[in-house]
Design a protein around this motif. Structure first.
Motif, PDB file in Angstrom:
ATOM      1  N   ILE A 192       0.868  -1.008  -0.034  1.00  0.00           N
ATOM      2  CA  ILE A 192      -0.003   0.005   0.080  1.00  0.00           C
ATOM      3  C   ILE A 192       0.904   1.300   0.055  1.00  0.00           C
ATOM      4  O   ILE A 192       1.652   1.466   1.046  1.00  0.00           O
ATOM      5  CB  ILE A 192      -0.805  -0.036   1.357  1.00  0.00           C
ATOM      6  N   PRO A 193       0.876   2.001  -0.963  1.00  0.00           N
ATOM      7  CA  PRO A 193       1.559   3.368  -1.172  1.00  0.00           C
ATOM      8  C   PRO A 193       1.137   4.367   0.065  1.00  0.00           C
ATOM      9  O   PRO A 193       0.228   4.118   0.396  1.00  0.00           O
ATOM     10  CB  PRO A 193       1.509   3.943  -2.411  1.00  0.00           C
ATOM     11  N   ASP A 194       1.820   5.452   0.271  1.00  0.00           N
ATOM     12  CA  ASP A 194       1.455   6.381   1.133  1.00  0.00           C
ATOM     13  C   ASP A 194       0.478   7.237   0.451  1.00  0.00           C
ATOM     14  O   ASP A 194       0.408   7.121  -0.919  1.00  0.00           O
ATOM     15  CB  ASP A 194       2.556   7.126   1.556  1.00  0.00           C
ATOM     16  N   ARG A 195      -0.210   8.031   1.223  1.00  0.00           N
ATOM     17  CA  ARG A 195      -1.454   8.813   0.399  1.00  0.00           C
ATOM     18  C   ARG A 195      -0.869   9.861  -0.611  1.00  0.00           C
ATOM     19  O   ARG A 195      -1.635   9.798  -1.655  1.00  0.00           O
ATOM     20  CB  ARG A 195      -1.968   9.616   1.861  1.00  0.00           C
ATOM     21  N   GLU A 196       0.027  10.550  -0.491  1.00  0.00           N
ATOM     22  CA  GLU A 196       0.619  11.302  -1.278  1.00  0.00           C
ATOM     23  C   GLU A 196       0.950  10.766  -2.603  1.00  0.00           C
ATOM     24  O   GLU A 196       0.721  11.108  -3.906  1.00  0.00           O
ATOM     25  CB  GLU A 196       1.818  12.396  -0.545  1.00  0.00           C
ATOM     26  N   ALA A 197       1.758   9.688  -2.687  1.00  0.00           N
ATOM     27  CA  ALA A 197       2.185   8.914  -3.688  1.00  0.00           C
ATOM     28  C   ALA A 197       1.056   8.390  -4.477  1.00  0.00           C
ATOM     29  O   ALA A 197       1.111   8.465  -5.634  1.00  0.00           O
ATOM     30  CB  ALA A 197       3.045   7.864  -3.415  1.00  0.00           C
ATOM     31  N   ALA A 198      -0.128   7.743  -3.712  1.00  0.00           N
ATOM     32  CA  ALA A 198      -1.188   7.403  -4.327  1.00  0.00           C
ATOM     33  C   ALA A 198      -1.924   8.483  -5.302  1.00  0.00           C
ATOM     34  O   ALA A 198      -2.396   8.118  -6.219  1.00  0.00           O
ATOM     35  CB  ALA A 198      -2.268   6.758  -3.158  1.00  0.00           C
ATOM     36  N   ARG A 199      -2.087   9.602  -4.446  1.00  0.00           N
ATOM     37  CA  ARG A 199      -2.967  10.857  -5.071  1.00  0.00           C
ATOM     38  C   ARG A 199      -2.137  11.182  -6.303  1.00  0.00           C
ATOM     39  O   ARG A 199      -2.701  11.580  -7.358  1.00  0.00           O
ATOM     40  CB  ARG A 199      -3.112  11.841  -3.960  1.00  0.00           C
ATOM     41  N   THR A 200      -0.766  11.319  -6.144  1.00  0.00           N
ATOM     42  CA  THR A 200      -0.037  11.768  -7.322  1.00  0.00           C
ATOM     43  C   THR A 200      -0.144  10.799  -8.510  1.00  0.00           C
ATOM     44  O   THR A 200      -0.314  10.924  -9.774  1.00  0.00           O
ATOM     45  CB  THR A 200       1.465  11.890  -6.896  1.00  0.00           C
ATOM     46  N   ALA A 201      -0.239   9.566  -8.200  1.00  0.00           N
ATOM     47  CA  ALA A 201      -0.200   8.592  -9.228  1.00  0.00           C
ATOM     48  C   ALA A 201      -1.632   8.431 -10.110  1.00  0.00           C
ATOM     49  O   ALA A 201      -1.760   8.316 -11.307  1.00  0.00           O
ATOM     50  CB  ALA A 201      -0.044   6.900  -8.647  1.00  0.00           C
ATOM     51  N   LEU A 202      -2.513   8.848  -9.312  1.00  0.00           N
ATOM     52  CA  LEU A 202      -3.940   8.899  -9.771  1.00  0.00           C
ATOM     53  C   LEU A 202      -4.256  10.414 -10.381  1.00  0.00           C
ATOM     54  O   LEU A 202      -5.375  10.638 -10.626  1.00  0.00           O
ATOM     55  CB  LEU A 202      -4.943   8.505  -8.863  1.00  0.00           C
ATOM     56  N   ASP A 203      -3.319  11.522 -10.243  1.00  0.00           N
ATOM     57  CA  ASP A 203      -3.727  12.645 -10.557  1.00  0.00           C
ATOM     58  C   ASP A 203      -4.910  13.363  -9.796  1.00  0.00           C
ATOM     59  O   ASP A 203      -5.664  13.920 -10.416  1.00  0.00           O
ATOM     60  CB  ASP A 203      -3.927  12.829 -12.077  1.00  0.00           C
ATOM     61  N   LEU A 204      -4.868  13.027  -8.451  1.00  0.00           N
ATOM     62  CA  LEU A 204      -5.643  13.918  -7.662  1.00  0.00           C
ATOM     63  C   LEU A 204      -4.993  14.763  -6.745  1.00  0.00           C
ATOM     64  O   LEU A 204      -3.757  14.922  -6.448  1.00  0.00           O
ATOM     65  CB  LEU A 204      -6.226  12.656  -6.615  1.00  0.00           C
ATOM     66  N   PRO A 205      -5.980  15.649  -6.272  1.00  0.00           N
ATOM     67  CA  PRO A 205      -5.405  16.863  -5.553  1.00  0.00           C
ATOM     68  C   PRO A 205      -5.202  16.250  -4.218  1.00  0.00           C
ATOM     69  O   PRO A 205      -5.542  15.419  -3.831  1.00  0.00           O
ATOM     70  CB  PRO A 205      -6.822  17.921  -5.472  1.00  0.00           C
ATOM     71  N   LEU A 206      -4.049  16.878  -3.587  1.00  0.00           N
ATOM     72  CA  LEU A 206      -3.473  16.154  -2.388  1.00  0.00           C
ATOM     73  C   LEU A 206      -4.250  16.557  -1.290  1.00  0.00           C
ATOM     74  O   LEU A 206      -4.193  15.887  -0.383  1.00  0.00           O
ATOM     75  CB  LEU A 206      -1.917  16.718  -2.066  1.00  0.00           C
ATOM     76  N   ASP A 207      -5.026  17.902  -1.165  1.00  0.00           N
ATOM     77  CA  ASP A 207      -5.523  18.184  -0.218  1.00  0.00           C
ATOM     78  C   ASP A 207      -7.089  17.973  -0.208  1.00  0.00           C
ATOM     79  O   ASP A 207      -7.907  18.505   0.750  1.00  0.00           O
ATOM     80  CB  ASP A 207      -5.432  19.648   0.160  1.00  0.00           C
ATOM     81  N   ALA A 208      -7.703  17.697  -1.283  1.00  0.00           N
ATOM     82  CA  ALA A 208      -9.487  17.575  -1.563  1.00  0.00           C
ATOM     83  C   ALA A 208      -9.686  16.278  -0.755  1.00  0.00           C
ATOM     84  O   ALA A 208      -8.928  15.084  -0.786  1.00  0.00           O
ATOM     85  CB  ALA A 208      -9.600  17.472  -3.131  1.00  0.00           C
ATOM     86  N   PRO A 209     -10.810  16.126  -0.403  1.00  0.00           N
ATOM     87  CA  PRO A 209     -11.611  14.745  -0.007  1.00  0.00           C
ATOM     88  C   PRO A 209     -11.729  14.087  -1.112  1.00  0.00           C
ATOM     89  O   PRO A 209     -12.317  14.388  -1.990  1.00  0.00           O
ATOM     90  CB  PRO A 209     -12.888  15.408   0.668  1.00  0.00           C
ATOM     91  N   VAL A 210     -11.600  12.853  -0.965  1.00  0.00           N
ATOM     92  CA  VAL A 210     -11.751  11.793  -2.032  1.00  0.00           C
ATOM     93  C   VAL A 210     -12.648  10.550  -1.786  1.00  0.00           C
ATOM     94  O   VAL A 210     -12.434   9.808  -0.747  1.00  0.00           O
ATOM     95  CB  VAL A 210     -10.160  11.271  -2.533  1.00  0.00           C
ATOM     96  N   VAL A 211     -13.575  10.287  -2.547  1.00  0.00           N
ATOM     97  CA  VAL A 211     -14.359   9.200  -2.242  1.00  0.00           C
ATOM     98  C   VAL A 211     -14.176   8.189  -3.395  1.00  0.00           C
ATOM     99  O   VAL A 211     -14.270   8.551  -4.632  1.00  0.00           O
ATOM    100  CB  VAL A 211     -15.862   9.387  -2.240  1.00  0.00           C
ATOM    101  N   ALA A 212     -14.162   6.713  -3.271  1.00  0.00           N
ATOM    102  CA  ALA A 212     -13.872   5.753  -4.270  1.00  0.00           C
ATOM    103  C   ALA A 212     -14.973   4.616  -4.154  1.00  0.00           C
ATOM    104  O   ALA A 212     -15.553   4.443  -3.310  1.00  0.00           O
ATOM    105  CB  ALA A 212     -12.563   5.063  -3.938  1.00  0.00           C
ATOM    106  N   PHE A 213     -15.187   4.561  -5.544  1.00  0.00           N
ATOM    107  CA  PHE A 213     -16.045   3.376  -6.026  1.00  0.00           C
ATOM    108  C   PHE A 213     -15.325   2.208  -6.535  1.00  0.00           C
ATOM    109  O   PHE A 213     -14.846   2.532  -7.510  1.00  0.00           O
ATOM    110  CB  PHE A 213     -17.270   3.683  -6.801  1.00  0.00           C
ATOM    111  N   VAL A 214     -15.309   1.009  -6.154  1.00  0.00           N
ATOM    112  CA  VAL A 214     -14.403  -0.034  -6.787  1.00  0.00           C
ATOM    113  C   VAL A 214     -15.348  -1.258  -6.963  1.00  0.00           C
ATOM    114  O   VAL A 214     -15.767  -1.917  -6.001  1.00  0.00           O
ATOM    115  CB  VAL A 214     -13.229  -0.316  -5.665  1.00  0.00           C
ATOM    116  N   GLY A 215     -15.471  -1.484  -8.265  1.00  0.00           N
ATOM    117  CA  GLY A 215     -16.299  -2.689  -8.608  1.00  0.00           C
ATOM    118  C   GLY A 215     -16.592  -2.622  -9.947  1.00  0.00           C
ATOM    119  O   GLY A 215     -16.324  -1.661 -10.762  1.00  0.00           O
ATOM    120  N   ARG A 216     -17.437  -3.660 -10.404  1.00  0.00           N
ATOM    121  CA  ARG A 216     -18.140  -3.793 -11.696  1.00  0.00           C
ATOM    122  C   ARG A 216     -19.259  -2.725 -11.885  1.00  0.00           C
ATOM    123  O   ARG A 216     -19.953  -2.266 -10.988  1.00  0.00           O
ATOM    124  CB  ARG A 216     -18.649  -4.930 -12.118  1.00  0.00           C
TER     125      ARG A 216
END
Length: 394
Positions: A192-216
């Protein structure tokens, strides 16, 4: 040819290895089952074009035996040919145990085992069930129950991924209580990467709230409900970002549904590094009408990310409501309120995430899944065939 080395021969049958819980669990078992004790072979059909292929996604080198016609579509002529191919394969391999997953493979595999006459013990796994969640019209639901009742009479063990799924099936008259074994899922998440690295990889703002949906992106997962909840969250928290990891037949419908919210969404498609998505998220949101024991919520817990989910199937067995996440009914507004509560209270979210990591890691590790499955196989091999399910169809 029979394996001459004395190992327990297991013929595992699944309709298709599409991205999802059944394929992930089958893969985990194949990678870790004791090869000195078990000769386990996997028989499967082909994945439809609209679905992600689990084997391709992970660049898996797993050897599979392809059975044309065993895939998702129900076509009588193709199904009959698939049945005959399975019978032939069983007579050649002569498995001690036939282990089936998913409804179509469960039907064809158990019928083939009976026709092959090899004396194989028959195990079927219900990864969820189709009794709820709008899978069928009332008439088709009755047909499904009628069919599964008769297939249960050809089964030595019926495995469910959770106690609620077992109880619902028994209540519907499918099998007898003594046939059932509950074996919860087990898995191992990647690093599991750290939060900053994960958000950078997904091109997400570092300081914004993020909600994920994972599935079909399919009807039972209700991506439309996810979008409705997202819209409600954005009305009160406009800086929130939503990540959708997955694909399916409703992909274009989702794209149309976010047309006026496009800047707040990232559609990732299928990713092999799903742990990056969990690490980047503050909350994982599941909006399904029906579930068995969804791996998404186990993975989120292992990543230390709290979840908000509908209270369906065996989800309450994974998510300890108020401790590792928050459960709701089927209302998008209630799901949005729970999501906002976690996004607005980082201390609460962090505490729930830590509890989720402890709970899922101790209860849903892949080593436990392998041990439970090996114990089931040994018990079936040790018991005389006529003692497995008294009164069952020989």
């Amino acid at each position: 040819m029979m394996t001459p080395d004395g190992r327990i021969r297991v013929m595992e049958i699944i309709a298709r290895m599409n991205v999802g819980g059944p394929a992930a669990l089958v893969m985990g078992l194949h990678e870790r089952l004791n090869a000195d004790e078990f000769d386990r072979r996997l028989y499967t059909g082909y994945v439809d074009g609209a679905e992600g292929d689990h084997l391709q996604l992970l660049d898996a080198t797993l050897q599979v035996h392809r059975i044309p016609g065993l895939g998702r579509a129900v076509k009588p002529a193709d199904d009959y040919r698939a049945l005959l191919r399975l019978v032939s394969a069983m007579r050649s391999f002569r498995p001690h145990i036939v282990h089936t997953h998913t409804a179509k493979a469960g039907a064809l595999g158990r019928m083939a085992a009976r026709l092959a006459g090899t004396g194989s013990a028959r195990v079927h796994v219900f990864h969820g069930h189709l009794l709820e969640g709008g899978y069928f019209s009332p008439s088709k639901r009755r047909l499904y129950i009628w069919t599964e009742r008769r297939l249960a009479s050809m089964s030595d063990r019926l495995v469910t991924v959770g106690a609620k799924v077992r109880d619902d099936l028994i209540a519907a008259g499918i099998g007898r209580p003594e046939q059932y074994v509950v074996i919860p899922p087990g898995l191992q998440l990647g690093r599991i990467p750290d939060r900053e690295a994960a958000r950078t990889a997904l091109d997400l703002p570092l300081d914004a709230p993020v909600v994920a949906f994972v599935g079909r992106l399919t009807q039972v997962k209700r991506p439309d409900r996810f979008l409705a909840a997202a819209r409600a969250v954005l009305q009160r928290m406009p800086t929130c970002r939503f990540v959708v990891c997955g694909g399916g037949e409703l992909k274009e419908e989702v794209e149309r549904g976010i047309a006026d919210m496009w800047g707040s969404f990232r559609l990732l498609g299928w990713r092999r590094d799903v742990e990056t998505v969990y690490a980047a998220a503050d909350v994982v949101l599941m909006t399904s009408d029906n579930e068995g024991t969804p791996l998404t919520l186990i993975e989120a817990g292992m990543a230390g990310t709290p979840v908000v989910s509908t209270r369906v199937g065996s989800i309450p067995e994974i998510v300890r409501d108020g401790v590792t996440g928050l459960l709701a009914g089927l209302d998008a507004g209630e799901l949005a309120e729970h999501t906002l509560r976690l996004l607005s209270d980082p201390t609460l979210a962090r505490r729930m995430g830590e509890s989720a990591r402890d709970w899922t890691t101790s209860s849903y590790g892949v080593e436990r899944l392998v041990a439970d499955t090996e114990a089931l196989y040994r018990s079936l091999r040790a018991a005389p065939r006529h003692q497995l399910t008294p009164g069952s169809t020989p």
